[in-house]
Design an enzyme around this catalytic site. Structure first.
Site, mmCIF file in Angstrom:
data_model
loop_
_atom_site.group_PDB
_atom_site.id
_atom_site.type_symbol
_atom_site.label_atom_id
_atom_site.label_comp_id
_atom_site.label_asym_id
_atom_site.label_seq_id
_atom_site.Cartn_x
_atom_site.Cartn_y
_atom_site.Cartn_z
ATOM 1 C CD GLU A 64 -76.680 -2.177 54.263
ATOM 2 O OE1 GLU A 64 -77.620 -2.988 54.226
ATOM 3 O OE2 GLU A 64 -75.579 -2.385 53.718
ATOM 4 N NE ARG B 208 -75.801 -5.254 56.393
ATOM 5 C CZ ARG B 208 -75.659 -6.569 56.552
ATOM 6 N NH1 ARG B 208 -75.398 -7.069 57.753
ATOM 7 N NH2 ARG B 208 -75.762 -7.387 55.533
ATOM 8 C CB SER C 41 -76.439 -2.771 50.002
ATOM 9 O OG SER C 41 -77.791 -3.032 50.232
#
Length: 299
Positions: A292, A172, A222
């Site tokens: 995230e 990420r 998410s």
């Protein structure tokens, strides 16, 4: 600060002032942008960036505003949404997509051209720019596996092309975030495949997503990165936090890794709930969750 008169003569540019960003974010939260700009060409974006630099106007660039929380105070200066830069071109096994192109649409182009390798992205609700920015991934695939180059613009307005190795991809993460670059477009190298098999795989992944994720509510996707050796959703579930609610935002009862806006929640609700989940999961398991989702703007 940039003025309206500075922007009037830039072609292919839509401008809105004091525009609520909640109209554009997947969470349906976020205060106003002082100036919200929608360039439809790279030339318009280049000229807009030059005007902002000349007037010392802070610039924030957004893709599809999916894995993002904009705070309730909004964003000062100039906010650029790249959704109108959305062309997708195919040449052999290569797809070149502009930053504003939606991942879902790019995967459909790949399938229509019998190209495989991008199926993992068929259900990710983001743009190419945002996906490259954070090395988006799902179901065992991620952008770094298929990207071969990325055209970017820096804060000075210089345009360059970065190779996959220069992108410094991690989980990420990419160099785009570190160097505050703007993604203009990206090239992906795929492989020849059977269009029926590609579609079947996309249908399978979309079914998994729809059956497991709370798509019926606004959300930022998410919320947390996957901790090493664990699943964030499982840790949240074990801490008995499913259904936990602050204001109008709650930890999804369907998938604990998601926080959904069930009743006109705001960004403050999101931030408080994220902090609470981090605290309680740490107490219960000893694992510190790392967000995230990107959180920007003023409180």
């Amino acid at each position: 600060m940039i003025k309206e008169t500075d922007l009037e003569n830039i072609p292919d540019l839509l401008i809105k002032f004091n525009e609520p960003l909640s109209n554009y974010t997947y969470t349906k939260v976020g205060g106003p942008a002082d100036i919200l700009a929608f360039p439809a060409t790279i030339e318009a974006l280049t000229e807009l960036s030059a005007k902002a630099k000349a007037t010392d106007t802070p610039v924030t660039v957004l893709g599809n505003a999916s894995n993002l929380i904009v705070r309730d105070g909004g964003i000062r200066g100039l906010v650029i949404l790249l959704e109108k830069l959305d062309s997708v071109k195919v040449a052999g096994y290569t797809i070149e997509a502009q930053a504003g192109a939606k991942l879902k649409e790019v995967t459909q182009v790949a399938q229509a051209n019998s190209l495989t390798g991008f199926e993992f992205a068929c259900g990710i609700p983001g743009s190419i720019g945002g996906a490259v920015f954070m090395n988006a991934g799902a179901y065992g695939g991620e952008i770094s596996q298929v990207l071969v180059s990325c055209k970017v613009m820096d804060a000075e307005g210089n345009v360059s092309v970065l190779s996959a190795s220069e992108m410094q991809f991690g989980y990420r993460h990419s160099v785009i975030r570190d160097k505050n670059l703007i993604v203009l477009s990206a090239k992906f190298e795929l492989q020849a495949g059977d269009p029926t098999q590609i579609q079947n795989e996309m249908d399978r992944l979309n079914f998994l997503r729809e059956s497991k994720q709370p798509l019926e509510y606004p959300s930022c996707g998410s919320v947390f990165k996957r901790p090493v050796g664990h699943f964030a959703g499982q840790l949240i579930q074990e801490a008995k936090l499913q259904g936990q609610r602050i204001g109008g935002v709650e930890v999804s009862k369907k998938h604990a890794g998601f926080m959904v806006n069930v009743a006109d929640g705001n960004a403050t609700d999101y931030e408080k709930l994220i902090a609470l989940v981090i605290e309680k999961v740490k107490e219960n398991s000893g694992v510190t969750l790392e967000p995230e989702v990107r959180i920007i703007g003023e409180k």
